[in-house]
Motif scaffolding. Structure first.
Motif, mmCIF file in Angstrom:
data_model
loop_
_atom_site.group_PDB
_atom_site.id
_atom_site.type_symbol
_atom_site.label_atom_id
_atom_site.label_comp_id
_atom_site.label_asym_id
_atom_site.label_seq_id
_atom_site.Cartn_x
_atom_site.Cartn_y
_atom_site.Cartn_z
ATOM 1 N N TYR A 51 0.818 -1.201 0.000
ATOM 2 C CA TYR A 51 0.000 0.000 0.000
ATOM 3 C C TYR A 51 0.860 1.263 0.000
ATOM 4 C CZ TYR A 51 -4.368 -2.506 0.819
ATOM 5 O OH TYR A 51 -5.451 -3.317 0.688
ATOM 6 N N GLY A 52 1.998 1.205 0.655
ATOM 7 C CA GLY A 52 2.871 2.370 0.720
ATOM 8 C C GLY A 52 2.552 3.264 1.892
ATOM 9 N N ASN A 53 1.311 3.651 2.051
ATOM 10 C CA ASN A 53 0.885 4.504 3.159
ATOM 11 C C ASN A 53 0.750 3.650 4.417
ATOM 12 O OD1 ASN A 53 -0.561 6.026 5.041
ATOM 13 N ND2 ASN A 53 -1.719 7.089 3.449
ATOM 14 N N PRO A 54 1.551 3.921 5.481
ATOM 15 C CA PRO A 54 1.483 3.092 6.688
ATOM 16 C C PRO A 54 0.092 3.011 7.299
ATOM 17 C CG PRO A 54 3.440 4.467 6.733
ATOM 18 C CD PRO A 54 2.627 4.928 5.555
ATOM 19 N N ALA A 55 -0.680 4.110 7.232
ATOM 20 C CA ALA A 55 -2.033 4.080 7.791
ATOM 21 C C ALA A 55 -2.907 3.094 7.028
ATOM 22 C CB ALA A 55 -2.645 5.477 7.757
ATOM 23 N N ASP A 56 -2.745 3.026 5.712
ATOM 24 C CA ASP A 56 -3.519 2.081 4.910
ATOM 25 C C ASP A 56 -3.075 0.640 5.165
ATOM 26 O OD1 ASP A 56 -4.886 4.204 3.860
ATOM 27 O OD2 ASP A 56 -3.930 4.135 1.888
ATOM 28 N N VAL A 57 -1.771 0.452 5.366
ATOM 29 C CA VAL A 57 -1.255 -0.886 5.669
ATOM 30 C C VAL A 57 -1.874 -1.395 6.963
ATOM 31 C CG1 VAL A 57 0.814 -2.214 6.279
ATOM 32 C CG2 VAL A 57 0.918 -0.517 4.445
ATOM 33 N N ALA A 58 -1.854 -0.555 7.991
ATOM 34 C CA ALA A 58 -2.395 -0.962 9.287
ATOM 35 C C ALA A 58 -3.902 -1.200 9.201
ATOM 36 C CB ALA A 58 -2.085 0.112 10.330
ATOM 37 N N PHE A 59 -4.606 -0.328 8.492
ATOM 38 C CA PHE A 59 -6.054 -0.477 8.398
ATOM 39 C C PHE A 59 -6.420 -1.752 7.643
ATOM 40 C CE2 PHE A 59 -10.254 0.534 6.481
ATOM 41 C CZ PHE A 59 -10.958 0.677 7.664
ATOM 42 N N SER A 60 -5.737 -2.013 6.562
ATOM 43 C CA SER A 60 -6.023 -3.211 5.777
ATOM 44 C C SER A 60 -5.788 -4.473 6.601
ATOM 45 C CB SER A 60 -5.150 -3.236 4.516
ATOM 46 O OG SER A 60 -5.375 -4.407 3.776
ATOM 47 N N LEU A 61 -4.667 -4.506 7.321
ATOM 48 C CA LEU A 61 -4.343 -5.684 8.129
ATOM 49 C C LEU A 61 -5.400 -5.919 9.201
ATOM 50 C CD1 LEU A 61 -2.295 -7.911 8.917
ATOM 51 C CD2 LEU A 61 -1.209 -6.222 10.414
ATOM 52 N N GLY A 62 -5.741 -4.861 9.931
ATOM 53 C CA GLY A 62 -6.723 -5.009 10.992
ATOM 54 C C GLY A 62 -8.107 -5.360 10.479
ATOM 55 N N LEU A 63 -8.501 -4.715 9.387
ATOM 56 C CA LEU A 63 -9.831 -4.975 8.829
ATOM 57 C C LEU A 63 -9.944 -6.408 8.326
ATOM 58 C CD1 LEU A 63 -12.619 -3.970 8.003
ATOM 59 C CD2 LEU A 63 -11.608 -3.123 5.877
ATOM 60 N N GLU A 64 -8.927 -6.880 7.642
ATOM 61 C CA GLU A 64 -8.984 -8.259 7.141
ATOM 62 C C GLU A 64 -9.038 -9.254 8.284
ATOM 63 O OE1 GLU A 64 -9.585 -8.993 4.002
ATOM 64 O OE2 GLU A 64 -9.584 -6.824 3.691
ATOM 65 N N ALA A 65 -8.337 -8.964 9.386
ATOM 66 C CA ALA A 65 -8.397 -9.841 10.550
ATOM 67 C C ALA A 65 -9.799 -9.850 11.154
ATOM 68 C CB ALA A 65 -7.372 -9.396 11.590
ATOM 69 N N LEU A 66 -10.428 -8.695 11.228
ATOM 70 C CA LEU A 66 -11.796 -8.625 11.752
ATOM 71 C C LEU A 66 -12.783 -9.352 10.847
ATOM 72 C CD1 LEU A 66 -11.868 -4.915 12.985
ATOM 73 C CD2 LEU A 66 -12.253 -6.923 14.417
ATOM 74 N N ILE A 67 -12.657 -9.145 9.543
ATOM 75 C CA ILE A 67 -13.544 -9.819 8.603
ATOM 76 C C ILE A 67 -13.389 -11.335 8.699
ATOM 77 C CG2 ILE A 67 -13.979 -10.229 6.140
ATOM 78 C CD1 ILE A 67 -13.423 -7.245 5.660
ATOM 79 N N ALA A 68 -12.155 -11.786 8.792
ATOM 80 C CA ALA A 68 -11.921 -13.233 8.907
ATOM 81 C C ALA A 68 -12.502 -13.767 10.214
ATOM 82 C CB ALA A 68 -10.424 -13.524 8.841
ATOM 83 N N GLY A 69 -12.327 -13.032 11.301
ATOM 84 C CA GLY A 69 -12.854 -13.484 12.585
ATOM 85 C C GLY A 69 -14.369 -13.508 12.608
ATOM 86 N N PHE A 70 -14.991 -12.440 12.117
ATOM 87 C CA PHE A 70 -16.447 -12.397 12.076
ATOM 88 C C PHE A 70 -16.995 -13.404 11.066
ATOM 89 C CE2 PHE A 70 -16.295 -7.726 13.529
ATOM 90 C CZ PHE A 70 -16.352 -8.116 14.862
ATOM 91 N N GLY A 71 -16.255 -13.619 9.985
ATOM 92 C CA GLY A 71 -16.695 -14.580 8.985
ATOM 93 C C GLY A 71 -16.835 -15.988 9.538
ATOM 94 N N ALA A 72 -16.041 -16.305 10.555
ATOM 95 C CA ALA A 72 -16.122 -17.634 11.168
ATOM 96 C C ALA A 72 -17.450 -17.839 11.911
ATOM 97 C CB ALA A 72 -14.961 -17.828 12.132
ATOM 98 N N LEU A 73 -18.166 -16.730 12.191
ATOM 99 C CA LEU A 73 -19.443 -16.828 12.891
ATOM 100 C C LEU A 73 -20.630 -16.970 11.942
ATOM 101 C CD1 LEU A 73 -18.902 -14.061 15.623
ATOM 102 C CD2 LEU A 73 -18.603 -16.537 15.874
ATOM 103 N N LEU A 74 -20.386 -16.806 10.642
ATOM 104 C CA LEU A 74 -21.476 -16.938 9.682
ATOM 105 C C LEU A 74 -21.972 -18.373 9.652
ATOM 106 C CD1 LEU A 74 -20.086 -14.842 6.683
ATOM 107 C CD2 LEU A 74 -21.622 -14.083 8.507
ATOM 108 N N VAL A 75 -23.294 -18.522 9.498
ATOM 109 C CA VAL A 75 -23.877 -19.878 9.468
ATOM 110 C C VAL A 75 -24.454 -20.153 8.082
ATOM 111 C CG1 VAL A 75 -24.383 -19.880 11.916
ATOM 112 C CG2 VAL A 75 -26.089 -18.991 10.339
#
Length: 229
Positions: A205-229
C-alpha cells in the motif's frame, strides 16, 4: 426649491434616489445546509472545544436567537452534522456484493469520511442515533447485510460496534505524523521495533495508515466470517 448651485437635472436625480432604510441589512435565510457547513467550519478551525452555539451564530453572521429558530440545542446541531457525514458512507454493496466485500467497502468509506473530521469523532462516536434518519439508514443497511449473510442476530450490533471502534481509531491514524514511530536516539536499544517500522510500507500500500487499516480490517472480517452460518 433646488439650491441655486444645483441644476434642475441634479435636483431631480437627488430626489429620485431611494433612501437606505435604517437597521441591519437582511441576512441570508438560514437552513440546515448552511448550519451544517458552518458547524464543520467552526469545528475544523477551533476544535470541538471551540464549538458553541454563540460561535456558530457568529460564523453564520446571525444572532443566536435566529439560530435557535432552526435548532433547539447544540445536540440538535450535532445530530444534523452526524447525519450529513454519515450520508457519505457507502453501504450500497450490502445489497449486491458478498458479505466480506460489502464490509470492506463500508469500512474503507467510513474511515475515509471521518479521517477528514477527526475533531468530531469523540462526540459522534457516543452520540445517540435517535432522530438521525441517514445514520439509522446506514445501520439498517449494514444490519440487513449481516443478517442475510447468516450472522447471528444477537451479535450484529456488537460486531458493528467493534468495527466502528477500529474504524474511528484508524481515522485518527490517517492524520498521524509520518515519524510517529521514529525511535530516535533509542533505535539501537529497540532493534526489533525499529526494524519493523523500517519495513512498515512493504505490504504494497505504501501509506502506513492504509497498511495498518487493511491488516486489521482483514483480521476482523476473517474473525467475524467464522461466525457466519
Amino acid at each position: 426649491m433646488p439650491s441655486p448651485s444645483s441644476t434642475p437635472a441634479e435636483s431631480r436625480s437627488t430626489d429620485a434616489t431611494p433612501r437606505r432604510r435604517a437597521g441591519r441589512p437582511p441576512a441570508a435565510v438560514l437552513d440546515q445546509d448552511r448550519i451544517i457547513a458552518a458547524s464543520l467550519k467552526v469545528v475544523g478551525s477551533s476544535g470541538y472545544e471551540g464549538f458553541t452555539m454563540a460561535a456558530l451564530a457568529r460564523s453564520l453572521n446571525v444572532a443566536p436567537s435566529a439560530l435557535y429558530n432552526h435548532v433547539s440545542s447544540k445536540r440538535d446541531v450535532l445530530v444534523l452534522v452526524q447525519d450529513h457525514l454519515t450520508s457519505f458512507v457507502q453501504v450500497a454493496a450490502f445489497n449486491s456484493e458478498p458479505w466480506d466485500r460489502a464490509v470492506r467497502d463500508w469500512a474503507w468509506s467510513y474511515r475515509d469520511v471521518f479521517s477528514r473530521h477527526t475533531p468530531l469523532i469523540p462526540v459522534i462516536a457516543v452520540l445517540p442515533v435517535a432522530d438521525a434518519p441517514k445514520t439509522l439508514a446506514m445501520y439498517e443497511a449494514v444490519s440487513a447485510g449481516f443478517s442475510r449473510a447468516g450472522f447471528p442476530q444477537e451479535r450484529i450490533v456488537a460486531a458493528i460496534v467493534a468495527l466502528e471502534s477500529f474504524i474511528f481509531g484508524s481515522a485518527y491514524d490517517v492524520t498521524a505524523p509520518a515519524d510517529i514511530f521514529d525511535s530516535g536516539s533509542m533505535a539501537a536499544s529497540t532493534p526489533n521495533f525499529t526494524g519493523a517500522v523500517a519495513r512498515l510500507s512493504d505490504d504494497g500500500y505504501g501509506n502506513p495508515a492504509d497498511v495498518a487499516f487493511s491488516l486489521g480490517l482483514e483480521a476482523l472480517i476473517a474473525g467475524f466470517g467464522a461466525l457466519l452460518v
